[in-house]
Design an enzyme around this catalytic site. Structure first.
Site, mmCIF file in Angstrom:
data_model
loop_
_atom_site.group_PDB
_atom_site.id
_atom_site.type_symbol
_atom_site.label_atom_id
_atom_site.label_comp_id
_atom_site.label_asym_id
_atom_site.label_seq_id
_atom_site.Cartn_x
_atom_site.Cartn_y
_atom_site.Cartn_z
ATOM 1 N N GLU A 116 0.741 -1.136 -0.149
ATOM 2 C CA GLU A 116 0.037 0.011 -0.078
ATOM 3 C C GLU A 116 0.826 1.178 0.033
ATOM 4 O OE1 GLU A 116 -2.825 -0.583 -0.773
ATOM 5 O OE2 GLU A 116 -3.689 -2.292 0.485
ATOM 6 N N HIS A 139 -3.037 1.906 8.398
ATOM 7 C CA HIS A 139 -4.074 1.126 7.879
ATOM 8 C C HIS A 139 -4.151 -0.102 8.737
ATOM 9 C CE1 HIS A 139 -6.254 -1.264 5.005
ATOM 10 N NE2 HIS A 139 -5.284 -1.878 4.677
ATOM 11 N N HIS A 141 -7.527 -3.464 9.624
ATOM 12 C CA HIS A 141 -8.549 -4.327 9.067
ATOM 13 C C HIS A 141 -9.541 -4.615 10.442
ATOM 14 C CE1 HIS A 141 -5.987 -6.333 5.776
ATOM 15 N NE2 HIS A 141 -6.142 -4.975 5.666
ATOM 16 N N GLU A 169 -18.144 11.500 21.772
ATOM 17 C CA GLU A 169 -16.765 11.841 21.360
ATOM 18 C C GLU A 169 -16.584 12.092 20.105
ATOM 19 O OE1 GLU A 169 -14.628 8.116 22.794
ATOM 20 O OE2 GLU A 169 -12.937 9.505 22.625
ATOM 21 N N HIS A 210 -12.670 -4.084 3.360
ATOM 22 C CA HIS A 210 -11.187 -4.209 3.609
ATOM 23 C C HIS A 210 -10.921 -3.652 5.006
ATOM 24 C CE1 HIS A 210 -7.367 -4.049 1.592
ATOM 25 N NE2 HIS A 210 -7.070 -3.740 2.835
HETATM 26 P P1 13P Z 1 1.178 -5.414 3.047
HETATM 27 O O1 13P Z 1 1.587 -6.735 3.756
HETATM 28 O O2 13P Z 1 1.900 -5.311 1.540
HETATM 29 O O3 13P Z 1 1.204 -4.481 3.858
HETATM 30 O O4 13P Z 1 -0.438 -5.521 2.855
HETATM 31 C C1 13P Z 1 -1.325 -5.635 3.821
HETATM 32 C C2 13P Z 1 -2.602 -5.045 3.576
HETATM 33 O O5 13P Z 1 -3.255 -4.923 4.711
HETATM 34 C C3 13P Z 1 -2.926 -4.739 2.229
HETATM 35 O O6 13P Z 1 -4.172 -4.073 2.465
HETATM 36 ZN ZN ZN Z 2 -5.366 -3.969 4.044
#
Ligand code: 13P
Ligand code: ZN
Length: 282
Positions: A116, A139, A141, A169, A210
């Site tokens: 990313e 980033h 998940h 909040e 995602h």
């Molecule tokens: P990477 O291992 O390349 O960082 O990818 C993980 C991910 O969450 C892709 O969206």
């Molecule tokens: Zn991801």
């Protein structure tokens, strides 16, 4: 000074470990980047090597030319960042054209930066434009936020409003709201363009089915933002598990009343009058 002993190295590793413990980083899920200040880069320079090949970023970030970034590696587990920092994390430098990078430290076993990287760097470029001290992009998940992308309309205004209503909040922590990116192929320039469009004005972008991207000035603030959005998403998931309607909630005028005491300005587009008490409807 050793990279892991530095304040930036410690803060970086803490986010990865804390995020893993929240359950946001299955396998290699998620990634983190930080633009180093001139002082940080100077203090760490004795560790840097400049012999690695220059590689294509896959997009162009001319405003970041010559800058250094700490980034997680592609395929690396966030769980392992605190255990083997130099294997999991790298420091890269962007070239003078803003199209190539060189690994100057870390990713010791032939690793490369997160897939990313285009989204991280494009976000880092636009956030610096609006505030020179915004320098971290994260980033993850987180499950509840992702779950909501299956049941709420993928609409910035509705998504923000429903999350805001779950915790007082929220509008204080992210008064500019949330941008939602419809499902796209991850890992390239296109999703980076879409995400950085949101990051021009907002600190939170949700990727449908995602995960989430957030940005901040420091590691605590950045992690705390992810945590706040995800906590509210969890409350909404609980509410929706009981009912599709709310008996009570925070109303637009009540949100507006937060502005003075908290010194925030809320975007009126999230404060529409609802025609229904059904969750996810306008
Ligand atoms: P990477 O291992 O390349 O960082 O990818 C993980 C991910 O969450 C892709 O969206
Ligand atoms: Zn991801």
């Amino acid at each position: 000074m050793k990279v892991l002993d530095s304040k930036v190295g410690q803060g970086f590793a803490k986010v990865c470990a804390d995020g893993f413990r929240q359950g946001w980083h299955e396998r290699n899920g998620g990634n983190l980047s930080c633009r180093l200040t001139a002082e940080e880069a100077e203090a760490l320079k004795e560790n840097f090597e400049t012999t690695a090949p220059w590689r294509e970023i896959g997009t162009e970030v001319p405003e970041l030319a010559g800058e250094y970034f700490m980034v997680t590696g592609s395929g690396k587990f966030m769980r392992n960042v605190e255990l083997d920092f130099a294997d999991s994390v790298g420091v890269i430098r962007v070239d003078e054209t803003g199209t190539k990078y060189q690994i100057v430290w870390g990713l010791t076993n032939g690793g490369k930066p997160t897939s990313e990287l285009p989204t991280h760097l494009m976000n880092l470029e636009v956030i610096r434009r609006r505030d020179p001290e915004l320098r971290i992009v994260y980033h993850a998940h987180p499950a509840n936020t992702v779950a909501l992308t299956f049941v709420l309309p993928l609409d910035d205004e509705i998504f923000t409003r429903e999350i805001w209503e779950m915790e007082t909040e929220c509008p204080v922590v992210f008064p500019q709201g949330i941008g939602v990116v419809e499902w796209m192929v991850p890992g390239g320039r296109e999703i980076g363009v879409r995400t950085s469009e949101i990051m021009k004005t907002r600190n939170v972008a949700v990727w449908a089915h995602h995960g989430m991207f957030v940005c901040g000035h420091d590691f605590d603030e950045t992690f705390g933002l992810m945590h706040t959005v995800e906590k509210s998403a969890e409350i909404l998931v609980k509410v929706m598990s009981m009912t599709d309607r709310k008996r009570n909630t925070i109303r637009p005028d009540e949100f507006r009343a937060l502005q003075g005491p908290f010194g925030i300005e809320l975007d009126e587009r999230y404060l529409y009058e609802k025609s229904s008490d059904k969750i996810g409807e306008r």
